[in-house]
Enzyme design. Structure first.
Site, PDB file in Angstrom:
ATOM      1  N   PHE A 101       6.429  27.638 -22.110  1.00  0.00           N
ATOM      2  CA  PHE A 101       5.567  27.663 -20.923  1.00  0.00           C
ATOM      3  C   PHE A 101       5.858  28.964 -20.189  1.00  0.00           C
ATOM      4  CE2 PHE A 101       5.078  26.356 -16.384  1.00  0.00           C
ATOM      5  CZ  PHE A 101       3.832  25.744 -16.406  1.00  0.00           C
ATOM      6  N   PRO A 154       9.258  38.570 -13.370  1.00  0.00           N
ATOM      7  CA  PRO A 154      10.345  39.170 -12.587  1.00  0.00           C
ATOM      8  C   PRO A 154      10.093  39.052 -11.074  1.00  0.00           C
ATOM      9  CG  PRO A 154       9.756  40.604 -14.419  1.00  0.00           C
ATOM     10  CD  PRO A 154       8.758  39.476 -14.434  1.00  0.00           C
ATOM     11  N   SER A 200       9.778  31.338  -7.462  1.00  0.00           N
ATOM     12  CA  SER A 200       9.300  30.236  -6.604  1.00  0.00           C
ATOM     13  C   SER A 200       7.866  30.485  -6.155  1.00  0.00           C
ATOM     14  CB  SER A 200      10.207  30.102  -5.378  1.00  0.00           C
ATOM     15  OG  SER A 200      11.477  29.625  -5.766  1.00  0.00           O
ATOM     16  N   THR A 237      12.236  29.270 -21.402  1.00  0.00           N
ATOM     17  CA  THR A 237      12.934  28.320 -22.275  1.00  0.00           C
ATOM     18  C   THR A 237      12.141  28.182 -23.580  1.00  0.00           C
ATOM     19  OG1 THR A 237      13.715  27.111 -20.347  1.00  0.00           O
ATOM     20  CG2 THR A 237      13.732  25.917 -22.438  1.00  0.00           C
ATOM     21  N   ARG A 249       8.950  18.091 -14.020  1.00  0.00           N
ATOM     22  CA  ARG A 249      10.067  17.739 -13.115  1.00  0.00           C
ATOM     23  C   ARG A 249      10.621  16.344 -13.429  1.00  0.00           C
ATOM     24  NH1 ARG A 249       6.866  20.922  -8.268  1.00  0.00           N
ATOM     25  NH2 ARG A 249       7.509  22.965  -9.038  1.00  0.00           N
ATOM     26  N   GLY A 278      43.429  19.121 -15.082  1.00  0.00           N
ATOM     27  CA  GLY A 278      43.507  20.431 -15.756  1.00  0.00           C
ATOM     28  C   GLY A 278      42.821  20.425 -17.115  1.00  0.00           C
ATOM     29  N   GLU A 295      12.146  24.692 -13.142  1.00  0.00           N
ATOM     30  CA  GLU A 295      10.980  23.838 -12.833  1.00  0.00           C
ATOM     31  C   GLU A 295      10.874  23.531 -11.325  1.00  0.00           C
ATOM     32  OE1 GLU A 295       9.578  21.199 -15.727  1.00  0.00           O
ATOM     33  OE2 GLU A 295      10.811  22.062 -17.308  1.00  0.00           O
ATOM     34  N   GLY A 296      11.268  24.533 -10.541  1.00  0.00           N
ATOM     35  CA  GLY A 296      11.206  24.423  -9.091  1.00  0.00           C
ATOM     36  C   GLY A 296      12.582  24.126  -8.527  1.00  0.00           C
ATOM     37  N   THR A 297      13.108  25.055  -7.695  1.00  0.00           N
ATOM     38  CA  THR A 297      14.438  24.880  -7.112  1.00  0.00           C
ATOM     39  C   THR A 297      14.454  23.645  -6.192  1.00  0.00           C
ATOM     40  OG1 THR A 297      13.808  26.202  -5.201  1.00  0.00           O
ATOM     41  CG2 THR A 297      14.824  27.393  -7.048  1.00  0.00           C
TER      42      THR A 297
HETATM   43  N1  CAA Z   1      -1.253  19.611  -8.666  1.00  0.00           N
HETATM   44  C1  CAA Z   1      -2.509  20.084  -8.555  1.00  0.00           C
HETATM   45  N2  CAA Z   1      -2.863  21.086  -7.701  1.00  0.00           N
HETATM   46  C2  CAA Z   1      -1.886  21.599  -6.921  1.00  0.00           C
HETATM   47  C3  CAA Z   1      -0.543  21.156  -7.000  1.00  0.00           C
HETATM   48  C4  CAA Z   1      -0.233  20.105  -7.904  1.00  0.00           C
HETATM   49  N3  CAA Z   1       0.985  19.616  -8.005  1.00  0.00           N
HETATM   50  N4  CAA Z   1       0.208  21.859  -6.127  1.00  0.00           N
HETATM   51  C5  CAA Z   1      -0.627  22.726  -5.511  1.00  0.00           C
HETATM   52  N5  CAA Z   1      -1.896  22.557  -6.002  1.00  0.00           N
HETATM   53  C6  CAA Z   1      -3.105  23.253  -5.578  1.00  0.00           C
HETATM   54  C7  CAA Z   1      -3.333  23.102  -4.086  1.00  0.00           C
HETATM   55  O1  CAA Z   1      -4.086  21.927  -3.823  1.00  0.00           O
HETATM   56  C8  CAA Z   1      -4.115  24.349  -3.740  1.00  0.00           C
HETATM   57  O2  CAA Z   1      -5.470  24.159  -4.124  1.00  0.00           O
HETATM   58  P1  CAA Z   1      -6.711  24.939  -3.415  1.00  0.00           P
HETATM   59  O3  CAA Z   1      -6.744  26.290  -4.000  1.00  0.00           O
HETATM   60  O4  CAA Z   1      -7.897  24.112  -3.799  1.00  0.00           O
HETATM   61  O5  CAA Z   1      -6.432  24.938  -1.947  1.00  0.00           O
HETATM   62  C9  CAA Z   1      -3.511  25.389  -4.693  1.00  0.00           C
HETATM   63  O6  CAA Z   1      -2.897  24.664  -5.763  1.00  0.00           O
HETATM   64  C10 CAA Z   1      -2.452  26.254  -4.023  1.00  0.00           C
HETATM   65  O7  CAA Z   1      -1.498  25.384  -3.449  1.00  0.00           O
HETATM   66  P2  CAA Z   1      -0.415  25.886  -2.416  1.00  0.00           P
HETATM   67  O8  CAA Z   1      -1.118  26.639  -1.309  1.00  0.00           O
HETATM   68  O9  CAA Z   1       0.462  24.740  -2.047  1.00  0.00           O
HETATM   69  O10 CAA Z   1       0.381  26.952  -3.318  1.00  0.00           O
HETATM   70  P3  CAA Z   1       1.585  27.908  -2.981  1.00  0.00           P
HETATM   71  O11 CAA Z   1       1.307  29.248  -3.546  1.00  0.00           O
HETATM   72  O12 CAA Z   1       1.966  27.806  -1.540  1.00  0.00           O
HETATM   73  O13 CAA Z   1       2.781  27.299  -3.879  1.00  0.00           O
HETATM   74  C11 CAA Z   1       4.651  25.915  -4.387  1.00  0.00           C
HETATM   75  C12 CAA Z   1       3.277  26.029  -3.737  1.00  0.00           C
HETATM   76  C13 CAA Z   1       5.042  24.438  -4.270  1.00  0.00           C
HETATM   77  C14 CAA Z   1       5.704  26.772  -3.686  1.00  0.00           C
HETATM   78  C15 CAA Z   1       4.531  26.333  -5.891  1.00  0.00           C
HETATM   79  O14 CAA Z   1       4.312  27.728  -6.022  1.00  0.00           O
HETATM   80  C16 CAA Z   1       5.722  25.968  -6.731  1.00  0.00           C
HETATM   81  O15 CAA Z   1       5.848  24.831  -7.177  1.00  0.00           O
HETATM   82  N6  CAA Z   1       6.640  26.951  -6.995  1.00  0.00           N
HETATM   83  C17 CAA Z   1       7.724  26.744  -7.919  1.00  0.00           C
HETATM   84  C18 CAA Z   1       7.372  27.295  -9.277  1.00  0.00           C
HETATM   85  C19 CAA Z   1       8.114  26.615 -10.380  1.00  0.00           C
HETATM   86  O16 CAA Z   1       8.382  25.418 -10.355  1.00  0.00           O
HETATM   87  N7  CAA Z   1       8.436  27.371 -11.430  1.00  0.00           N
HETATM   88  C20 CAA Z   1       9.052  26.818 -12.582  1.00  0.00           C
HETATM   89  C21 CAA Z   1       8.855  27.728 -13.736  1.00  0.00           C
HETATM   90  S1  CAA Z   1       8.753  26.929 -15.284  1.00  0.00           S
HETATM   91  C22 CAA Z   1      10.304  26.561 -15.760  1.00  0.00           C
HETATM   92  O17 CAA Z   1      11.233  26.612 -15.008  1.00  0.00           O
HETATM   93  C23 CAA Z   1      10.410  26.067 -17.160  1.00  0.00           C
HETATM   94  C24 CAA Z   1      11.780  26.046 -17.713  1.00  0.00           C
HETATM   95  O18 CAA Z   1      12.407  27.023 -17.947  1.00  0.00           O
HETATM   96  C25 CAA Z   1      12.384  24.770 -18.079  1.00  0.00           C
END
Ligand code: CAA
Length: 381
Positions: free
Chosen positions: A123, A128, A132, A158, A243, A340, A363-365
């Site tokens: 995914f 860089p 978040s 991953t 998550r 130990g 997957e989100g802090t």
């Molecule tokens: N489901 C569906 N839609 C969603 C949603 C969800 N869970 N969360 C947000 N949306 C939609 C909102 O409704 C909004 O829609 P509109 O455009 O219609 O208004 C749009 O998405 C934007 O939403 P936000 O304004 O809330 O978005 P944001 O830019 O403020 O971000 C955030 C919100 C929660 C901070 C988000 O960016 C986030 O979760 N960040 C963390 C990223 C993350 O988890 N990365 C992990 C990487 S993958 C990984 O780690 C894999 C691995 O190695 C194991």
């Protein structure tokens, strides 16, 4: 929500437990030290249906539910957290969005081999400058006839070292910010794709974390997942499911550490008796058992909510936050009980302690989970 497991779920849990103990556990320490990606494990897990636990059987998966999926991730992570996250990513971050947003051709071409474990997926969201703040990604996808041309870099991916397929998030219209993002199914054997080095980390050493590079890479427009502009919502809704997988992974890591500490406390003699006779140790064990149970119940609640087909962002964030924080506490106490010896590489508990740490980050802090939770409770009040 049902509290006891069904016969089918119990059978799956017992089968995965045997597989974990016989096939995964014997190599866990070795792959943690070498960082070798356990591709053979992934293939064998696929044969058992674990690469696509809740993908319908006619699409290559095991056709079970989310609770079964959590049980499988917990059992594997109990012995090897790297193997747990490899499966979690393939199931929740790769198979899941194709199942929900893919068309028939995409399901045939990509989902079936991924869910059967013949192909491995990753995914590719994080960059860089976009962790978040996922919407700040800078990878671009420019339409050129019946193709898109991808340019950009992804980090901390991953499964990236061995993935056959990447779900790549890229901007088709940067001026539209998150509404200009699209998702693509990208075969990694095409020109223009390359990978970086294996990232050497604190824990989950064998999970094939690397960078991905796209340089004028041509991807057929037919491999776009959903519509242009749907990509951000696909990513966010996919991470809700991811998550739950990470919560189950945290429960598994903590259980591995707890069981090791329990056995050690009964066996280790100090002051003429097993240390389990001392109330200090008994109270540690009591807290650990209670917190583990609470985390598993929150994880099952989120899994159950996903199975109901409703929005479950709140339940998933609560499960992931609670379970990952619980895993820090439980692995820390397990190490303390070992004294130990726990600090040496001879015992598994130091590996569990290191592996648990990432569950509060990927997957989100924890801070992002708190944002999601507070947004929901404020909206509901
Ligand atoms: N489901 C569906 N839609 C969603 C949603 C969800 N869970 N969360 C947000 N949306 C939609 C909102 O409704 C909004 O829609 P509109 O455009 O219609 O208004 C749009 O998405 C934007 O939403 P936000 O304004 O809330 O978005 P944001 O830019 O403020 O971000 C955030 C919100 C929660 C901070 C988000 O960016 C986030 O979760 N960040 C963390 C990223 C993350 O988890 N990365 C992990 C990487 S993958 C990984 O780690 C894999 C691995 O190695 C194991």
């Amino acid at each position: 929500m049902r509290i006891e497991l069904t016969e089918e779920q119990t059978l799956l849990r017992d089968t995965v437990r045997r597989f974990a103990e016989e096939v995964v556990a014997p190599r866990a320490k070795e792959i943690d030290a070498s960082g070798e990606f356990p591709l053979d494990f992934f293939r064998r897990a696929g044969e058992l249906g674990l690469a696509g636990v809740y993908v319908p059987a006619d699409l290559g998966g095991a056709g079970m539910d989310m609770i079964a999926y959590c049980l499988a991730i917990e059992e594997i992570s109990r012995v090897c957290a790297s193997s747990g996250v490899i499966l979690s990513v393939n199931n929740s971050l790769v198979c899941d969005p194709i199942l929900r947003f893919g068309n028939d051709e995409q399901k045939r071409e990509f989902l079936e081999p991924l869910a059967a474990g013949r192909k491995l997926g990753c995914f590719a969201l994080t960059e860089p400058g976009a962790g978040s703040d996922a919407a700040a990604l800078r990878t671009t996808a420019r339409r050129d006839g019946d193709h898109y041309v991808l340019d950009g870099d992804k980090v901390f991916i991953t499964n990236g070292t061995h993935a056959d397929v990447a779900i790549v998030f890229a901007s088709v219209a940067p001026e539209k910010k998150h509404r200009g993002i699209a998702a693509f199914l990208v075969p990694t054997d095409a020109p223009g794709f390359s990978r970086g080095h294996h990232e050497y980390k604190l824990g989950v050493q064998a999970s094939g974390t690397t960078q991905l590079y796209f340089e004028a890479m041509r991807v057929p427009a037919a491999w776009r997942l959903g519509e242009e502009g749907d990509g951000f919502k696909i990513a966010m809704s996919t991470l809700d499911g991811g998550r739950i997988g990470i919560a189950a992974q945290a429960v598994g890591i903590a259980r591995g550490a707890f069981e090791a500490a329990l056995a050690y406390a009964k066996e280790r003699q100090q002051f003429g008796r097993p240390i389990a006779d001392f109330q200090a140790i008994q109270f540690y064990l009591a807290d650990m058992a209670m917190e583990l149970d609470a985390a598993r119940l929150l994880t099952f609640k989120a899994a159950w909510a996903k199975d109901q087909g409703k929005r479950y962002s709140l339940e998933a964030a609560q499960a992931k936050l609670f379970a990952s924080e619980m895993a820090q506490k439980v692995t820390n106490k397990a190490l303390q009980i070992h004294g130990g010896y726990g600090y040496t590489r001879e015992y598994d508990v130091e590996r569990f302690f290191r592996d648990a740490r990432i569950t509060e980050i990927y997957e989100g802090t924890s801070e992002i989970q708190k944002l999601v939770i507070s947004d929901w409770i404020l909206k509901e009040s």
